[in-house]
Design a protein around this motif. Structure first.
Motif, PDB file in Angstrom:
ATOM      1  N   GLU A  11      81.791 -18.619 -58.441  1.00  0.00           N
ATOM      2  CA  GLU A  11      83.040 -18.673 -59.276  1.00  0.00           C
ATOM      3  C   GLU A  11      84.116 -17.640 -59.016  1.00  0.00           C
ATOM      4  O   GLU A  11      85.162 -18.131 -58.860  1.00  0.00           O
ATOM      5  CB  GLU A  11      82.550 -18.238 -60.645  1.00  0.00           C
ATOM      6  CG  GLU A  11      81.794 -19.192 -61.248  1.00  0.00           C
ATOM      7  CD  GLU A  11      81.132 -18.968 -62.721  1.00  0.00           C
ATOM      8  OE1 GLU A  11      80.984 -19.562 -63.780  1.00  0.00           O
ATOM      9  OE2 GLU A  11      80.853 -17.600 -62.657  1.00  0.00           O
ATOM     10  N   LEU A  12      83.592 -16.473 -58.141  1.00  0.00           N
ATOM     11  CA  LEU A  12      84.622 -15.552 -57.714  1.00  0.00           C
ATOM     12  C   LEU A  12      85.445 -16.280 -56.629  1.00  0.00           C
ATOM     13  O   LEU A  12      86.735 -16.393 -56.269  1.00  0.00           O
ATOM     14  CB  LEU A  12      84.154 -14.467 -57.365  1.00  0.00           C
ATOM     15  CG  LEU A  12      85.040 -13.385 -56.554  1.00  0.00           C
ATOM     16  CD1 LEU A  12      86.169 -12.761 -57.479  1.00  0.00           C
ATOM     17  CD2 LEU A  12      84.149 -11.971 -56.285  1.00  0.00           C
TER      18      LEU A  12
ATOM     19  N   ASP B 219      86.876 -17.857 -44.724  1.00  0.00           N
ATOM     20  CA  ASP B 219      88.643 -17.935 -44.840  1.00  0.00           C
ATOM     21  C   ASP B 219      89.165 -16.874 -45.649  1.00  0.00           C
ATOM     22  O   ASP B 219      90.232 -16.891 -46.221  1.00  0.00           O
ATOM     23  CB  ASP B 219      88.713 -19.309 -45.656  1.00  0.00           C
ATOM     24  CG  ASP B 219      88.005 -19.553 -46.970  1.00  0.00           C
ATOM     25  OD1 ASP B 219      87.016 -18.631 -47.174  1.00  0.00           O
ATOM     26  OD2 ASP B 219      88.699 -20.076 -47.896  1.00  0.00           O
ATOM     27  N   LEU B 220      88.238 -15.733 -46.154  1.00  0.00           N
ATOM     28  CA  LEU B 220      88.939 -14.648 -47.096  1.00  0.00           C
ATOM     29  C   LEU B 220      88.577 -13.444 -46.136  1.00  0.00           C
ATOM     30  O   LEU B 220      87.482 -13.088 -45.470  1.00  0.00           O
ATOM     31  CB  LEU B 220      88.015 -14.594 -48.161  1.00  0.00           C
ATOM     32  CG  LEU B 220      87.755 -15.726 -49.216  1.00  0.00           C
ATOM     33  CD1 LEU B 220      87.015 -15.398 -50.449  1.00  0.00           C
ATOM     34  CD2 LEU B 220      89.094 -16.479 -49.416  1.00  0.00           C
TER      35      LEU B 220
ATOM     36  N   ALA C 157      84.388  -6.392 -51.763  1.00  0.00           N
ATOM     37  CA  ALA C 157      84.937  -6.547 -50.488  1.00  0.00           C
ATOM     38  C   ALA C 157      83.668  -6.925 -49.617  1.00  0.00           C
ATOM     39  O   ALA C 157      84.037  -7.917 -48.936  1.00  0.00           O
ATOM     40  CB  ALA C 157      85.267  -5.063 -49.964  1.00  0.00           C
ATOM     41  N   GLY C 158      82.503  -6.464 -49.851  1.00  0.00           N
ATOM     42  CA  GLY C 158      81.438  -7.310 -49.197  1.00  0.00           C
ATOM     43  C   GLY C 158      81.299  -8.789 -49.467  1.00  0.00           C
ATOM     44  O   GLY C 158      80.737  -9.397 -48.550  1.00  0.00           O
ATOM     45  N   GLN C 159      81.302  -8.789 -50.671  1.00  0.00           N
ATOM     46  CA  GLN C 159      81.323 -10.418 -50.999  1.00  0.00           C
ATOM     47  C   GLN C 159      82.438 -11.416 -50.383  1.00  0.00           C
ATOM     48  O   GLN C 159      82.084 -12.322 -49.964  1.00  0.00           O
ATOM     49  CB  GLN C 159      81.128 -10.718 -52.464  1.00  0.00           C
ATOM     50  CG  GLN C 159      80.089 -10.225 -53.388  1.00  0.00           C
ATOM     51  CD  GLN C 159      80.189 -10.511 -54.735  1.00  0.00           C
ATOM     52  OE1 GLN C 159      80.435 -11.534 -55.404  1.00  0.00           O
ATOM     53  NE2 GLN C 159      80.006  -9.264 -55.673  1.00  0.00           N
ATOM     54  N   ILE C 160      83.587 -10.923 -50.674  1.00  0.00           N
ATOM     55  CA  ILE C 160      84.752 -11.482 -49.710  1.00  0.00           C
ATOM     56  C   ILE C 160      84.609 -11.630 -48.478  1.00  0.00           C
ATOM     57  O   ILE C 160      84.874 -12.793 -47.743  1.00  0.00           O
ATOM     58  CB  ILE C 160      86.180 -10.718 -50.453  1.00  0.00           C
ATOM     59  CG1 ILE C 160      86.358 -10.813 -51.925  1.00  0.00           C
ATOM     60  CG2 ILE C 160      87.301 -11.242 -49.486  1.00  0.00           C
ATOM     61  CD1 ILE C 160      87.413 -10.235 -52.514  1.00  0.00           C
TER      62      ILE C 160
ATOM     63  N   ARG D 269      94.468 -13.365 -47.663  1.00  0.00           N
ATOM     64  CA  ARG D 269      94.267 -11.925 -47.347  1.00  0.00           C
ATOM     65  C   ARG D 269      94.355 -11.221 -48.798  1.00  0.00           C
ATOM     66  O   ARG D 269      95.481 -11.694 -49.644  1.00  0.00           O
ATOM     67  CB  ARG D 269      95.694 -11.498 -46.507  1.00  0.00           C
ATOM     68  CG  ARG D 269      95.590 -11.750 -45.390  1.00  0.00           C
ATOM     69  CD  ARG D 269      96.862 -11.605 -44.499  1.00  0.00           C
ATOM     70  NE  ARG D 269      97.058 -10.156 -44.188  1.00  0.00           N
ATOM     71  CZ  ARG D 269      98.028  -9.415 -44.894  1.00  0.00           C
ATOM     72  NH1 ARG D 269      98.726 -10.070 -45.725  1.00  0.00           N
ATOM     73  NH2 ARG D 269      98.007  -8.256 -44.700  1.00  0.00           N
ATOM     74  N   VAL D 270      93.353 -10.494 -49.182  1.00  0.00           N
ATOM     75  CA  VAL D 270      93.230  -9.747 -50.526  1.00  0.00           C
ATOM     76  C   VAL D 270      93.544  -8.416 -50.682  1.00  0.00           C
ATOM     77  O   VAL D 270      92.951  -7.675 -49.852  1.00  0.00           O
ATOM     78  CB  VAL D 270      91.837 -10.503 -51.137  1.00  0.00           C
ATOM     79  CG1 VAL D 270      91.769  -9.860 -52.530  1.00  0.00           C
ATOM     80  CG2 VAL D 270      91.620 -11.874 -51.086  1.00  0.00           C
TER      81      VAL D 270
END
Length: 212
Positions: free
Chosen positions: A110-111, A26-27, A18-21, A3-4
């Motif tokens: 990488e992120l 699992d994110l 937010a879209g990438q995560i 959770r981020v």
């Protein structure tokens, strides 16, 4: 599920992150904030695994946020994601207790890697950040021969045994933040950017020896 909480004063940047995560199984984004004060209240309420924050924001300094998080929510890891790769920006962030630092020109992979590793308490540094730390160390005139302090060798030996940062802190009776600070210095001295490379370099240089 990791959770981020995202902290950036540019809504478009937050939307992109937010879209990438959200594209990773699992994110998940637990919350978003546009500045430090809002972010601190959000993190205290949501207790996420990780905070991803910019450093320079119109509505609150990122370093001040990191310091506040370390005091009030020390279990939450902090990944700095910033455009600014100068010593004046990055060293205060590390000293304040940032777990990892990534520059915004990093790739998506990488992120994702940095988010996953940082959420587990591991330190991830962009190559440019690691290079900056190495240059800083060399400027101090100490890098002709690599020399680790007894405490740094003690911590690196525990890392080589597969011990997590939190457990290292318990074993040595120091805070997890102090463990991370020592490891950042070790990375700079050995010119590496992660735990595995640090251990490999230490063995190669004879700083650590294989135990039977």
């Amino acid at each position: 599920m990791i959770r981020v909480v995202l902290v950036d004063d540019h809504p478009v940047v937050r939307d992109g992150l937010a879209g990438q995560i959200a594209s990773q199984d699992d994110l998940t984004v637990a919350g978003e904030a546009g500045g430090g004060h809002e972010a601190l209240a959000l993190v205290e309420r949501l207790r996420p695994d990780l905070v991803v924050t910019d450093l320079r924001m119109r509505t609150g300094d990122g370093v001040e946020l990191i310091e506040a998080l370390r005091r009030r929510v020390p279990a939450v890891a902090v990944l700095v994601l910033t455009t600014y790769g100068t010593e004046a920006d990055l060293l205060p962030a590390l000293e304040a207790g940032a777990t990892s630092i990534l520059l915004k020109d990093a790739s998506r992979q990488e992120l994702f890697h940095a988010v996953r590793m940082t959420s587990r308490g591991e330190t991830v540094l962009s190559p440019a950040v690691a290079e900056l730390l190495v240059r800083r160390y060399r400027t101090d005139g100490q890098a002709d021969g690599v020399s680790l302090s007894p405490r740094e060798l003690e911590i690196l030996g525990l890392v080589a045994d597969g011990t997590a940062n939190r457990e290292i802190g318990r074993t040595l009776h120091i805070s997890e933040t102090t463990v991370k600070t020592h490891l950042v210095r070790v990375y700079a001295k050995l010119e590496v950017s992660d735990r595995a490379a640090a251990v490999a370099s230490a063995y190669r240089r004879g700083l650590l020896r294989l135990r039977s």
